[in-house]
Design an enzyme around this catalytic site. Structure first.
Site, PDB file in Angstrom:
ATOM      1  N   GLY A 131     -32.933  29.039   0.847  1.00 29.14           N
ATOM      2  CA  GLY A 131     -32.460  29.893  -0.230  1.00 29.14           C
ATOM      3  C   GLY A 131     -33.173  31.231  -0.247  1.00 29.14           C
ATOM      4  O   GLY A 131     -32.562  32.296  -0.434  1.00 29.14           O
ATOM      5  N   ARG A 145     -43.992  26.821  -1.705  1.00 29.22           N
ATOM      6  CA  ARG A 145     -42.574  26.637  -1.410  1.00 29.22           C
ATOM      7  C   ARG A 145     -42.143  27.548  -0.261  1.00 29.22           C
ATOM      8  O   ARG A 145     -41.279  27.196   0.528  1.00 29.22           O
ATOM      9  CB  ARG A 145     -41.731  26.941  -2.650  1.00 29.22           C
ATOM     10  N   SER A 147     -35.832  23.430  -1.557  1.00 27.95           N
ATOM     11  CA  SER A 147     -36.667  22.641  -2.456  1.00 27.95           C
ATOM     12  C   SER A 147     -35.790  21.926  -3.470  1.00 27.95           C
ATOM     13  O   SER A 147     -34.644  22.310  -3.706  1.00 27.95           O
ATOM     14  CB  SER A 147     -37.683  23.543  -3.165  1.00 27.95           C
ATOM     15  N   ARG A 194     -29.100  23.415   5.593  1.00 23.09           N
ATOM     16  CA  ARG A 194     -29.831  23.965   4.439  1.00 23.09           C
ATOM     17  C   ARG A 194     -31.208  23.340   4.406  1.00 23.09           C
ATOM     18  O   ARG A 194     -31.366  22.116   4.506  1.00 23.09           O
ATOM     19  CB  ARG A 194     -29.081  23.672   3.144  1.00 23.09           C
ATOM     20  N   GLU A 245     -27.321  23.926  -4.133  1.00 22.52           N
ATOM     21  CA  GLU A 245     -26.501  24.542  -3.096  1.00 22.52           C
ATOM     22  C   GLU A 245     -25.692  23.603  -2.206  1.00 22.52           C
ATOM     23  O   GLU A 245     -24.726  24.025  -1.571  1.00 22.52           O
ATOM     24  CB  GLU A 245     -27.385  25.406  -2.169  1.00 22.52           C
ATOM     25  N   ARG A 297     -38.448  33.090   3.137  1.00 24.16           N
ATOM     26  CA  ARG A 297     -38.691  31.874   3.914  1.00 24.16           C
ATOM     27  C   ARG A 297     -37.996  31.971   5.269  1.00 24.16           C
ATOM     28  O   ARG A 297     -38.506  31.493   6.284  1.00 24.16           O
ATOM     29  CB  ARG A 297     -38.218  30.636   3.160  1.00 24.16           C
ATOM     30  N   ARG A 301     -28.357  43.551   1.109  1.00 27.43           N
ATOM     31  CA  ARG A 301     -28.812  42.987  -0.174  1.00 27.43           C
ATOM     32  C   ARG A 301     -30.123  42.220  -0.046  1.00 27.43           C
ATOM     33  O   ARG A 301     -30.423  41.339  -0.860  1.00 27.43           O
ATOM     34  CB  ARG A 301     -27.728  42.087  -0.789  1.00 27.43           C
ATOM     35  N   ASP A 343     -41.040  19.732  -7.088  1.00 30.09           N
ATOM     36  CA  ASP A 343     -41.512  19.365  -8.427  1.00 30.09           C
ATOM     37  C   ASP A 343     -40.890  18.028  -8.811  1.00 30.09           C
ATOM     38  O   ASP A 343     -39.859  17.628  -8.266  1.00 30.09           O
ATOM     39  CB  ASP A 343     -41.167  20.447  -9.461  1.00 30.09           C
TER      40      ASP A 343
END
Length: 235
Positions: A23, A220, A93, A90, A184, A27, A46, A207
């Site tokens: 996401g 993360r 987290s 994908r 997602e 990363r 973007r 979490d």
């Protein structure tokens, strides 16, 4: 003529048939700089950074997708239908909602339950079961086993809602055996199914929602190495 969309402008750079989709675009940058060789950046529109390089001699791309089904669905649709991507993984987290899951555990999303209305566009005469590509799932489980990495395989919740007005909603999903919540996988899996390509969602527990445990944002971004390495081996 080079292919491009309003959201992805590779300027002639290659996008591989296998792509990792975190996401967070930072990363994606971390993965490209840490694991890939001969890296070329193919997108910065973007701030959604995308890179292509090689991992153990195999071409692989990595690109951020943003948060939520609308963002993931937009980018994955274009990657599949405009740029010819065949395997979409994908890596993200998730928040655990089962007692036997702990921080840093890895989950393979075999199924993706959802509260999203994304699937309504297909006008199906019933409820569609959203599932991963078995080809990728089987291969990922084999890789995890070879690495001695324990993983959980099952159903996850792909939710449009991060701050839910109903505080009991996640408990009810938990009672149906849902392992964790993310935002997602449902859109990704439906886009892939519609186009006849492969998709898999690999998650690291960041979490535990009911125990109020969590990792830091820095962890993360950079510390979920086991998940990243399993995904890279799928290329």
């Amino acid at each position: 003529m080079h292919k491009e969309t309003p959201h992805i402008k590779p300027n002639g750079a290659e996008i591989a048939e296998t792509i990792l989709l975190p996401g967070d675009p930072l990363r994606a940058k971390f993965i490209a700089e840490t694991y890939l060789e001969d890296v070329v950046q193919f997108n910065e529109v973007r701030g959604m950074l995308g890179y292509t390089g090689t991992f153990k001699g195999r071409r692989i791309s990595v690109m951020g997708t943003g948060m939520g089904t609308p963002s993931m669905s937009l980018y994955s649709w274009e990657l599949i239908n405009i740029f010819g991507v065949k395997n979409l993984i994908r890596i993200g987290s998730a928040g655990a909602i089962q007692d036997h899951l702990n921080l840093y555990d890895i989950v393979f999303a075999m199924g993706s339950s959802t509260d999203s209305n994304y699937g309504s566009q297909y006008n199906l005469p019933g409820q569609y079961s959203i599932t991963a590509s078995f080809e990728l799932l089987e291969k990922a489980k084999k890789i995890a086993d070879e690495k001695g990495q324990r993983v959980h395989v099952g159903n996850v919740l792909s939710s449009d809602i991060f701050y839910h007005a109903d505080p009991t909603a996640l408990q009810r999903w938990s009672e149906m055996g849902i392992l964790c919540a993310e935002m997602e996988s449902a859109g990704l899996y439906m886009n892939a199914a519609r186009a006849g390509v492969n998709a898999l969602c690999i998650l690291t527990i960041s979490d535990h929602i009911f125990r109020h445990e969590q990792t830091t944002q820095e962890e993360r971004q950079t510390a979920f190495t086991n998940m990243m390495e399993i995904a890279l081996e799928l290329a």
